[in-house]
Design a protein around this motif. Structure first.
Motif, short mmCIF file in Angstrom:
data_model
loop_
_atom_site.label_atom_id
_atom_site.label_comp_id
_atom_site.label_asym_id
_atom_site.label_seq_id
_atom_site.Cartn_x
_atom_site.Cartn_y
_atom_site.Cartn_z
N ASP A 146 0.82 -1.22 0.00
CA ASP A 146 0.00 0.00 0.00
C ASP A 146 0.86 1.27 0.00
O ASP A 146 0.58 2.23 0.73
CB ASP A 146 -0.95 0.01 1.19
N LEU A 147 1.90 1.27 -0.81
CA LEU A 147 2.70 2.49 -0.97
C LEU A 147 1.93 3.52 -1.78
O LEU A 147 1.14 3.18 -2.66
CB LEU A 147 4.02 2.17 -1.67
N HIS A 148 2.19 4.79 -1.48
CA HIS A 148 1.62 5.89 -2.25
C HIS A 148 2.60 6.42 -3.31
O HIS A 148 2.17 7.13 -4.22
CB HIS A 148 1.20 7.03 -1.33
N GLY A 149 3.86 6.10 -3.14
CA GLY A 149 4.87 6.55 -4.11
C GLY A 149 6.03 5.59 -4.15
O GLY A 149 6.52 5.14 -3.10
N PHE A 150 6.50 5.25 -5.35
CA PHE A 150 7.67 4.38 -5.50
C PHE A 150 8.56 4.97 -6.58
O PHE A 150 8.08 5.34 -7.66
CB PHE A 150 7.26 2.96 -5.88
N TYR A 151 9.88 5.06 -6.28
CA TYR A 151 10.83 5.69 -7.18
C TYR A 151 12.00 4.74 -7.41
O TYR A 151 12.71 4.39 -6.46
CB TYR A 151 11.34 7.01 -6.58
N LEU A 152 12.19 4.32 -8.63
CA LEU A 152 13.26 3.41 -9.00
C LEU A 152 14.18 4.11 -9.99
O LEU A 152 13.74 4.56 -11.06
CB LEU A 152 12.69 2.13 -9.63
N THR A 153 15.46 4.22 -9.63
CA THR A 153 16.45 4.86 -10.49
C THR A 153 17.44 3.80 -10.97
O THR A 153 18.08 3.14 -10.16
CB THR A 153 17.20 5.97 -9.73
N LEU A 154 17.55 3.66 -12.28
CA LEU A 154 18.45 2.70 -12.90
C LEU A 154 19.79 3.38 -13.15
O LEU A 154 19.86 4.37 -13.89
CB LEU A 154 17.85 2.17 -14.20
N LYS A 155 20.83 2.85 -12.55
CA LYS A 155 22.16 3.43 -12.67
C LYS A 155 22.92 2.85 -13.86
O LYS A 155 22.44 1.93 -14.54
CB LYS A 155 22.95 3.21 -11.37
N THR A 156 24.11 3.36 -14.08
CA THR A 156 24.92 2.93 -15.21
C THR A 156 25.23 1.44 -15.15
O THR A 156 25.23 0.73 -16.16
CB THR A 156 26.23 3.73 -15.26
N GLY A 157 25.48 0.92 -13.94
CA GLY A 157 25.77 -0.50 -13.80
C GLY A 157 24.62 -1.38 -14.25
O GLY A 157 24.84 -2.47 -14.80
N PHE A 158 23.39 -0.93 -14.06
CA PHE A 158 22.23 -1.71 -14.51
C PHE A 158 22.19 -1.75 -16.03
O PHE A 158 21.97 -2.81 -16.63
CB PHE A 158 20.95 -1.11 -13.95
N PRO A 186 -2.27 -0.81 -4.75
CA PRO A 186 -3.33 -0.31 -5.65
C PRO A 186 -3.59 1.18 -5.54
O PRO A 186 -4.23 1.76 -6.42
CB PRO A 186 -4.56 -1.12 -5.21
N ASN A 187 -3.12 1.82 -4.45
CA ASN A 187 -3.37 3.25 -4.24
C ASN A 187 -2.17 4.11 -4.60
O ASN A 187 -1.98 5.20 -4.04
CB ASN A 187 -3.76 3.49 -2.78
N LEU A 188 -1.36 3.63 -5.52
CA LEU A 188 -0.16 4.37 -5.91
C LEU A 188 -0.53 5.73 -6.50
O LEU A 188 -1.38 5.82 -7.39
CB LEU A 188 0.64 3.54 -6.93
N GLU A 189 0.13 6.78 -6.00
CA GLU A 189 -0.10 8.14 -6.49
C GLU A 189 1.07 8.67 -7.30
O GLU A 189 0.87 9.52 -8.18
CB GLU A 189 -0.38 9.07 -5.31
N GLU A 190 2.28 8.21 -6.99
CA GLU A 190 3.47 8.66 -7.71
C GLU A 190 4.31 7.44 -8.09
O GLU A 190 4.60 6.59 -7.25
CB GLU A 190 4.31 9.62 -6.85
N LEU A 191 4.72 7.38 -9.36
CA LEU A 191 5.55 6.29 -9.85
C LEU A 191 6.64 6.87 -10.74
O LEU A 191 6.36 7.64 -11.66
CB LEU A 191 4.72 5.28 -10.65
N ALA A 192 7.88 6.51 -10.43
CA ALA A 192 9.03 7.00 -11.20
C ALA A 192 9.97 5.84 -11.47
O ALA A 192 10.40 5.15 -10.54
CB ALA A 192 9.76 8.11 -10.45
N ILE A 193 10.27 5.60 -12.74
CA ILE A 193 11.29 4.64 -13.16
C ILE A 193 12.22 5.42 -14.07
O ILE A 193 11.93 5.63 -15.25
CB ILE A 193 10.68 3.42 -13.87
N ASP A 194 13.31 5.89 -13.50
CA ASP A 194 14.18 6.84 -14.20
C ASP A 194 15.54 6.22 -14.46
O ASP A 194 15.93 5.23 -13.84
CB ASP A 194 14.33 8.11 -13.37
N GLY A 195 16.27 6.83 -15.37
CA GLY A 195 17.60 6.38 -15.74
C GLY A 195 18.04 7.11 -17.00
O GLY A 195 17.21 7.63 -17.76
#
Length: 551
Positions: A146-158, A186-195
């Motif tokens: 039940d997270l409201h925000g999840f932020y995943l940053t893909l680095k150079t190694g990935f 299901p109540n996600l308000e912010e989603l970030a998958i950056d790189g």
């Protein structure tokens, strides 16, 4: 009866102040530094305003040496868990809401996620990075619900080692991320998958999610808009269908790899009507014509190549954004020329801007004196950040910032950064090291203070300089903090007495200085005239005496 001159200790008024009132005071403080100083007033104030002070925690650590990185991560983990234990669960249950791990690799010890999940029941926003080492399948990171925000940053190694990881839907890590985000949040308000990478990673499981409360979506150099089969007649692309299922999106951040601009033609015009902040390429923004009137903030993720896209073309697009208040844009210049026309086109297209971040790289573009005068055309501009290649012989950071502040007293805060130019190699070989030291980067953040009449009074500055020494001797950095007085030398609070005051007024660049120089010049002329009269009178009298003596 004994008398004592020892003063009684007065009780601090904050001790009797209710906690809810202290929280209201803390919420009115804009700067973290002021909030921290206020919380350190007393133990009662700290325990009351700690939920505001520690609402968001970001840990940053970067290293290129894995062994040192693991040791530092271990120390950080132990230190953080010790903080949890010392502060107590009752404090953290109200305080910590957001936690973001920012490093080249994930935490070496997964117990950190367990400590966060157990010790911080109000934690609803979690962020982490993924590098060359993937998270363990039994990681407590995947246990959040039940997270409201999840932020995943893909680095150079990935990108270098696991770029095709999410292509296989049976891959265990793929399933772990998918189950956590799609099924247990299901109540996600912010989603970030950056790189950042020239070759995107495939994260197509995102388009399978349906989050009715999603308000902010950030997708970096990742690919999600594809299907491994031919499309049926009338079928919409996966990302287009995903956007139509999330009509309440307010912030949309894309990259050039996320979706082709031509595919936005299939998007329902009634969708994305609540989007007020957009980040992506100017071609993507140009394709989303139905959101132009509601956009208030625009960020161009990729630099605009002046060789391919002219500044008037970009200005024409910005002119359609009638509600635009924030703009972040960068230009790549291929020749050294004055970019005054570029800046004036932005002024004509965006008269309501309140925040501007402008970058002009590769070649010199603006002279600071001309830039400070030109941006007066932004009547509502309050914050500014300028990143340019410095003109040869142009002013330094302090002088340039002073010019910008005095010419634009409406500014509250602004930043100024000098970056090195990019030169083509004219010889068939290149030197591995420069034979002379050169400044690699110089940046400064400035805060302007004005009086009640809007006249600039002082400029608080924090400068960072980085110099690369010749022959590979290394890199040195320096930091300088100071306050520049912007009041005229003739002002009452700054006026000096005696001879120093007169000399300061004489060389001051103001109307009073001009009058003082005119007075000194007229006085000099009068003195010369008197000296001439005296000299001519003495010569006449000597002639008369000589004539009398000859007779």
């Amino acid at each position: 009866m004994f008398c004592s001159d020892t003063p009684r200790k007065t009780r601090s008024p904050f001790l009797a102040t209710p906690s809810d009132l202290l929280i209201e005071i803390a919420l009115l403080l804009e700067r973290k530094r002021d909030l921290l100083n206020f919380s350190l007033t007393s133990g009662h104030v700290f325990s009351s305003v700690a939920p505001v002070l520690y609402e968001s925690v970001v840990l940053r650590y970067r290293t290129t040496r894995p062994r040192i990185g693991r040791s530092a991560t271990l120390l950080l983990k132990i230190e953080f868990i010790d903080i949890l234990n010392r502060l107590g669960g009752s404090f953290l249950s109200y305080a910590l809401v957001k936690f973001v791990w920012d490093a080249d690799e994930m935490p070496y010890h997964e117990d950190m996620w367990f400590a966060l999940r157990i010790g911080c029941p109000q934690l609803k926003y979690v962020g982490t990075t993924v590098g060359s080492i993937l998270p363990d399948l039994n990681s407590h990171l995947f246990d959040f619900i039940d997270l409201h925000g999840f932020y995943l940053t893909l680095k150079t190694g990935f990108y270098e080692n696991h770029i095709d990881m999410f292509l296989d839907e049976d891959e265990p890590t793929f399933r772990k991320f998918s189950d956590m985000l799609i099924r247990r949040c299901p109540n996600l308000e912010e989603l970030a998958i950056d790189g950042v990478s020239s070759v995107p990673a495939d994260i197509h499981f995102v388009v399978e999610g349906r989050w009715p409360k999603l308000r902010k979506l950030t997708l970096g150099d990742v690919c999600i808009d594809w299907i491994p089969r031919p499309m049926n007649p009338g079928e919409k692309r996966p990302f287009i269908a995903f956007l139509e299922e999330h009509p309440d999106l307010a912030t949309l951040n894309l990259s050039r790899h996320t979706i082709q601009p031509i595919h936005f033609a299939a998007l329902d015009p009634t969708c994305l009507g609540h989007v007020t902040a957009f980040s992506g390429t100017h071609q993507q923004l140009q394709a989303l014509t139905h959101i132009h009137r509601s956009i208030k903030s625009v960020t161009f993720r990729d630099p605009v190549e002046t060789r391919e896209v002219s500044a008037p073309t970009v200005a024409t697009l910005l002119r359609e954004l009638v509600s635009l208040e924030e703009l972040r844009i960068s230009f790549t210049l291929h020749s050294m020329y004055d970019s005054g026309n570029l800046l004036r086109s932005l002024i004509q297209s965006c008269p309501n801007l309140r925040h501007l971040e402008l970058t002009c790289g590769h070649k010199p573009s603006f002279q600071l004196d001309a830039f400070a005068k030109t941006i007066r055309g932004f009547p509502k501009l309050r914050t500014l950040h300028l990143t340019i290649v410095k003109y040869p012989g142009d002013e330094n950071l302090a002088t340039g910032a002073t010019r910008i502040a005095t010419a634009n007293p409406r500014l509250h805060k602004f930043g100024l950064t000098f970056i090195p130019p990019v030169y083509p190699v004219p010889l068939p070989f290149s030197l591995p090291y420069r034979p002379f030291p050169f400044p690699a980067r110089a940046s400064g953040s400035f805060e302007l203070s004005c009086d009640q009449h809007g006249h600039p009074m002082s400029l608080s500055a924090l400068e960072h300089n980085r110099t690369v020494w010749p022959l590979g001797l290394g890199v040195s950095s320096s930091t300088k903090k100071y306050v520049q007085d912007l009041r005229p030398l003739s002002s009452p609070g700054r006026r000096k007495k005696g001879l120093r005051g007169v000399l300061g007024l004489l060389f001051e660049q103001s109307a009073a200085g001009e009058e003082m120089r005119m007075i000194v010049f007229c006085t000099l002329l009068v003195c010369l005239a008197i000296w001439g009269f005296i000299a001519s009178g003495s010569r006449r009298s000597s002639r008369i005496r000589g004539a009398i003596g000859w007779n």
